[in-house]
Design a protein around this motif. Structure first.
Motif, PDB file in Angstrom:
ATOM      1  N   GLY A  19       0.734  -1.214   0.012  1.00  0.00           N
ATOM      2  CA  GLY A  19      -0.160  -0.060  -0.050  1.00  0.00           C
ATOM      3  C   GLY A  19       0.951   1.112   0.174  1.00  0.00           C
ATOM      4  O   GLY A  19       1.648   1.340  -0.833  1.00  0.00           O
ATOM      5  N   SER A  20       0.764   2.198   0.857  1.00  0.00           N
ATOM      6  CA  SER A  20       1.663   3.232   1.103  1.00  0.00           C
ATOM      7  C   SER A  20       2.546   3.049   2.373  1.00  0.00           C
ATOM      8  O   SER A  20       3.254   3.941   2.794  1.00  0.00           O
ATOM      9  CB  SER A  20       1.012   4.538   1.296  1.00  0.00           C
ATOM     10  OG  SER A  20       0.138   4.430   2.501  1.00  0.00           O
ATOM     11  N   VAL A  21       2.616   1.786   2.858  1.00  0.00           N
ATOM     12  CA  VAL A  21       3.354   1.619   4.148  1.00  0.00           C
ATOM     13  C   VAL A  21       4.683   0.861   4.004  1.00  0.00           C
ATOM     14  O   VAL A  21       4.796  -0.228   3.291  1.00  0.00           O
ATOM     15  CB  VAL A  21       2.421   0.435   5.271  1.00  0.00           C
ATOM     16  CG1 VAL A  21       3.413   0.288   6.394  1.00  0.00           C
ATOM     17  CG2 VAL A  21       1.399   1.439   5.433  1.00  0.00           C
ATOM     18  N   PRO A  22       5.806   1.459   4.279  1.00  0.00           N
ATOM     19  CA  PRO A  22       7.157   0.912   4.118  1.00  0.00           C
ATOM     20  C   PRO A  22       7.478  -0.251   4.943  1.00  0.00           C
ATOM     21  O   PRO A  22       7.114  -0.043   6.237  1.00  0.00           O
ATOM     22  CB  PRO A  22       8.248   2.025   4.058  1.00  0.00           C
ATOM     23  CG  PRO A  22       7.386   3.116   4.976  1.00  0.00           C
ATOM     24  CD  PRO A  22       5.958   2.937   4.569  1.00  0.00           C
ATOM     25  N   VAL A  23       8.089  -1.151   4.436  1.00  0.00           N
ATOM     26  CA  VAL A  23       8.520  -2.240   5.361  1.00  0.00           C
ATOM     27  C   VAL A  23      10.157  -2.494   5.375  1.00  0.00           C
ATOM     28  O   VAL A  23      10.491  -2.599   4.323  1.00  0.00           O
ATOM     29  CB  VAL A  23       7.986  -3.876   4.988  1.00  0.00           C
ATOM     30  CG1 VAL A  23       8.072  -4.770   5.863  1.00  0.00           C
ATOM     31  CG2 VAL A  23       6.352  -3.486   4.833  1.00  0.00           C
ATOM     32  N   TYR A  24      10.434  -2.469   6.466  1.00  0.00           N
ATOM     33  CA  TYR A  24      12.034  -2.282   6.940  1.00  0.00           C
ATOM     34  C   TYR A  24      12.514  -3.717   7.618  1.00  0.00           C
ATOM     35  O   TYR A  24      12.016  -4.138   8.455  1.00  0.00           O
ATOM     36  CB  TYR A  24      12.426  -1.165   7.534  1.00  0.00           C
ATOM     37  CG  TYR A  24      12.209   0.161   6.957  1.00  0.00           C
ATOM     38  CD1 TYR A  24      13.284   0.890   6.156  1.00  0.00           C
ATOM     39  CD2 TYR A  24      11.160   1.009   7.114  1.00  0.00           C
ATOM     40  CE1 TYR A  24      12.734   1.879   5.540  1.00  0.00           C
ATOM     41  CE2 TYR A  24      10.736   2.247   6.369  1.00  0.00           C
ATOM     42  CZ  TYR A  24      11.892   2.645   5.569  1.00  0.00           C
ATOM     43  OH  TYR A  24      11.650   3.826   5.166  1.00  0.00           O
ATOM     44  N   LEU A  25      13.753  -3.806   7.070  1.00  0.00           N
ATOM     45  CA  LEU A  25      14.538  -4.996   7.847  1.00  0.00           C
ATOM     46  C   LEU A  25      15.776  -4.244   8.461  1.00  0.00           C
ATOM     47  O   LEU A  25      16.457  -3.747   7.855  1.00  0.00           O
ATOM     48  CB  LEU A  25      14.903  -6.107   6.854  1.00  0.00           C
ATOM     49  CG  LEU A  25      15.948  -7.063   7.532  1.00  0.00           C
ATOM     50  CD1 LEU A  25      15.356  -8.021   8.514  1.00  0.00           C
ATOM     51  CD2 LEU A  25      16.629  -7.920   6.544  1.00  0.00           C
ATOM     52  N   GLY A  26      15.627  -4.244   9.793  1.00  0.00           N
ATOM     53  CA  GLY A  26      16.569  -3.391  10.509  1.00  0.00           C
ATOM     54  C   GLY A  26      17.981  -4.169  10.361  1.00  0.00           C
ATOM     55  O   GLY A  26      17.835  -5.496  10.467  1.00  0.00           O
ATOM     56  N   TRP A  27      19.170  -3.180  10.627  1.00  0.00           N
ATOM     57  CA  TRP A  27      20.399  -4.139  10.486  1.00  0.00           C
ATOM     58  C   TRP A  27      20.570  -4.870  11.772  1.00  0.00           C
ATOM     59  O   TRP A  27      21.256  -6.157  11.413  1.00  0.00           O
ATOM     60  CB  TRP A  27      21.559  -2.903  10.400  1.00  0.00           C
ATOM     61  CG  TRP A  27      21.472  -2.283   9.121  1.00  0.00           C
ATOM     62  CD1 TRP A  27      21.188  -0.771   9.212  1.00  0.00           C
ATOM     63  CD2 TRP A  27      21.589  -2.803   7.819  1.00  0.00           C
ATOM     64  NE1 TRP A  27      21.402  -0.397   7.794  1.00  0.00           N
ATOM     65  CE2 TRP A  27      21.738  -1.499   7.052  1.00  0.00           C
ATOM     66  CE3 TRP A  27      21.879  -4.068   7.213  1.00  0.00           C
ATOM     67  CZ2 TRP A  27      21.640  -1.513   5.625  1.00  0.00           C
ATOM     68  CZ3 TRP A  27      22.009  -3.952   6.016  1.00  0.00           C
ATOM     69  CH2 TRP A  27      22.121  -2.841   5.288  1.00  0.00           C
ATOM     70  N   SER A  28      19.890  -4.514  12.754  1.00  0.00           N
ATOM     71  CA  SER A  28      20.013  -5.327  14.055  1.00  0.00           C
ATOM     72  C   SER A  28      19.520  -6.813  13.874  1.00  0.00           C
ATOM     73  O   SER A  28      20.073  -7.775  14.512  1.00  0.00           O
ATOM     74  CB  SER A  28      19.507  -4.766  15.278  1.00  0.00           C
ATOM     75  OG  SER A  28      18.210  -4.366  15.052  1.00  0.00           O
ATOM     76  N   TRP A  29      18.630  -6.883  13.138  1.00  0.00           N
ATOM     77  CA  TRP A  29      17.753  -8.283  12.743  1.00  0.00           C
ATOM     78  C   TRP A  29      18.903  -9.379  12.128  1.00  0.00           C
ATOM     79  O   TRP A  29      18.540 -10.462  12.436  1.00  0.00           O
ATOM     80  CB  TRP A  29      16.679  -8.265  11.957  1.00  0.00           C
ATOM     81  CG  TRP A  29      15.912  -9.684  11.798  1.00  0.00           C
ATOM     82  CD1 TRP A  29      15.015 -10.012  12.643  1.00  0.00           C
ATOM     83  CD2 TRP A  29      16.304 -10.621  10.790  1.00  0.00           C
ATOM     84  NE1 TRP A  29      14.582 -11.520  12.266  1.00  0.00           N
ATOM     85  CE2 TRP A  29      15.359 -11.776  11.211  1.00  0.00           C
ATOM     86  CE3 TRP A  29      17.218 -10.880   9.715  1.00  0.00           C
ATOM     87  CZ2 TRP A  29      15.536 -12.998  10.629  1.00  0.00           C
ATOM     88  CZ3 TRP A  29      17.086 -12.148   9.296  1.00  0.00           C
ATOM     89  CH2 TRP A  29      16.377 -13.269   9.448  1.00  0.00           C
ATOM     90  N   LEU A  30      19.767  -8.691  11.341  1.00  0.00           N
ATOM     91  CA  LEU A  30      20.804  -9.604  10.939  1.00  0.00           C
ATOM     92  C   LEU A  30      21.495 -10.549  12.107  1.00  0.00           C
ATOM     93  O   LEU A  30      22.122 -11.703  11.712  1.00  0.00           O
ATOM     94  CB  LEU A  30      21.846  -8.838   9.956  1.00  0.00           C
ATOM     95  CG  LEU A  30      20.978  -8.351   8.792  1.00  0.00           C
ATOM     96  CD1 LEU A  30      22.156  -7.394   7.984  1.00  0.00           C
ATOM     97  CD2 LEU A  30      20.528  -9.133   7.926  1.00  0.00           C
ATOM     98  N   LEU A  31      21.786  -9.651  13.058  1.00  0.00           N
ATOM     99  CA  LEU A  31      22.326 -10.226  14.348  1.00  0.00           C
ATOM    100  C   LEU A  31      21.610 -11.270  14.780  1.00  0.00           C
ATOM    101  O   LEU A  31      22.114 -12.457  15.094  1.00  0.00           O
ATOM    102  CB  LEU A  31      22.589  -9.121  15.310  1.00  0.00           C
ATOM    103  CG  LEU A  31      23.173  -9.611  16.755  1.00  0.00           C
ATOM    104  CD1 LEU A  31      24.498 -10.406  16.571  1.00  0.00           C
ATOM    105  CD2 LEU A  31      23.510  -8.499  17.706  1.00  0.00           C
ATOM    106  N   MET A  32      20.310 -11.202  14.799  1.00  0.00           N
ATOM    107  CA  MET A  32      19.326 -12.147  15.430  1.00  0.00           C
ATOM    108  C   MET A  32      19.308 -13.284  14.357  1.00  0.00           C
ATOM    109  O   MET A  32      19.571 -14.419  14.932  1.00  0.00           O
ATOM    110  CB  MET A  32      18.102 -11.621  15.454  1.00  0.00           C
ATOM    111  CG  MET A  32      16.869 -12.450  15.709  1.00  0.00           C
ATOM    112  SD  MET A  32      17.273 -13.362  17.518  1.00  0.00           S
ATOM    113  CE  MET A  32      16.261 -11.885  18.123  1.00  0.00           C
ATOM    114  N   GLY A  33      19.239 -13.170  13.225  1.00  0.00           N
ATOM    115  CA  GLY A  33      19.372 -14.141  12.197  1.00  0.00           C
ATOM    116  C   GLY A  33      20.401 -15.101  12.402  1.00  0.00           C
ATOM    117  O   GLY A  33      20.462 -16.213  12.119  1.00  0.00           O
TER     118      GLY A  33
END
Length: 369
Positions: A19-33
């Motif tokens: 829609g008009s909502v941006p979805v982000y993957l934070g850099w910190s999630w890479l640490l979690m992964g």
């Protein structure tokens, strides 16, 4: 987690715009992964081989990401269904959050927005568990069972009754509905969040130590990491709740500056007859902006009766005009200042222009309070 917007843009990868909502993957999630792959990969590889073991670990990491995004998407969709503007959805080290404009929220809508996230994870957990049960044994069943466990854990964790978790937002909504005081409700939910942290640390670390057992290093690190996040969120909630309490004492009408609405298609010559600050309005009476005095001075005297006010209209930032809701006047006014970054806000009630408020008067009134 559903959350009001903040002033700090997310840092990370923009995955998509729904829609008009941006979805982000934070850099910190890479640490979690990376941590998930590091913890799950070796143990699974011992049983199923290196390639399968690490493939399963990567699948678990991606499944957690998708589970978090489904959780946040549920918040976003529900918030939009109640008419809130959703600013973004973010997945990060702490799980994720959905930032939306909640100035017109009610206890009922706040509770509904909060509860759909954990419910979404619960539904995913049940579906994966049923399929895993049907499959019986094998790697696919194991993977689905793991995804079911993760989603079940997300649902349970997020329903714990303390901010910053969704369960805390439900507690806030209940107390808000009873007391009619959102600031007090947020403070209560924040202190419950702190108490919840103490209980978690005592249960996971304190009790084993009292019994002469030592928790593993990984258990200790994960518990302290989660506790630090929850304690920080609870502390922020308490501070925000106290700020809302201060705002509740702000009398918006006492700091209003008189304003006179003038239709955008009226000639600029009519401005001289106004005895209050001119605010240009559209055909429905909604404020459009103020007068650009440099542009007004450039209008020749012979053209003042043929030049429309729209020709001397100063550009106004989005969100600079607010139509106040009874009982939430101060919160909505301050939100308008924060969102528009304007130093002056046009104030209406029931679609009728009441005046303007300058940020200096708001700051002075809050200082007195």
């Amino acid at each position: 987690m559903a959350a009001p917007p903040d002033d700090h843009p997310p840092r990370g990868i923009r995955l998509a715009t729904i829609g008009s909502v941006p979805v982000y993957l934070g850099w910190s999630w890479l640490l979690m992964g990376g941590l998930i792959v590091f913890l799950v990969g070796p143990s699974t590889a011992q049983v199923h081989g290196t390639s399968v073991g690490y493939s399963v670990a990567v699948i678990y990491a991606l499944a957690l990401l998708l589970s978090v995004l489904a959780h946040e998407a549920a918040h976003a969709v529900t918030a939009r269904s109640f008419g809130h503007t959703v600013h973004r959805v973010v997945a990060d080290l702490w799980g994720g959050h959905t930032a939306f404009e909640a100035s017109r929220a009610t206890p009922m809508t706040s509770a509904a927005i909060a509860v759909v996230g954990p419910l979404t994870n619960a539904v995913i957990a049940i579906i994966c568990l049923v399929i895993a049960t049907v499959l019986g044994t094998g790697v696919p069943a194991m993977v689905l069972g793991g995804i079911a466990f993760v989603n079940g854990a997300l649902a349970v964790l997020n329903m714990l009754p303390g901010l910053p978790l969704d369960g805390g937002q439900i507690v806030e909504a209940v107390v808000w509905g009873i007391t009619k005081d959102q600031g007090r409700a947020r403070v209560v939910a924040g202190y419950l969040g702190r108490g919840m942290v103490i209980v978690i640390v005592m249960a996971v670390i304190g009790v084993p130590l009292l019994e002469g057992r030592s928790p593993s290093t990984s258990t200790l690190l994960w518990t302290l990491l989660v506790a630090a996040f929850l304690w920080s969120g609870a502390t922020q909630a308490i501070g925000h709740g106290k700020a809302l309490g201060t705002l509740s004492g702000l009398d918006v009408r006492a700091i209003l500056e008189p304003a006179a609405g003038i239709a955008h298609d009226r000639p600029v010559g009519e401005l001289t007859s106004l005895r209050a600050l001119p605010v240009v309005v559209d055909a429905a009476g909604a404020p459009l902006g103020l007068i650009d005095h440099d542009a007004l001075r450039s209008v020749p005297p012979q053209a003042v009766d043929s030049t429309p006010v729209s020709a001397v209209l100063a550009n106004a930032p989005d969100g600079w005009a607010v139509d106040l809701t009874p009982g939430r006047e101060a919160i909505e006014l301050v939100t308008a200042f924060q969102e528009s970054r304007s130093r002056i806000v046009a104030v209406s009630e029931g679609g009728v222009l009441r005046g303007v408020v300058r940020v200096e008067r708001v700051n002075a009134a809050l200082t007195r309070n």
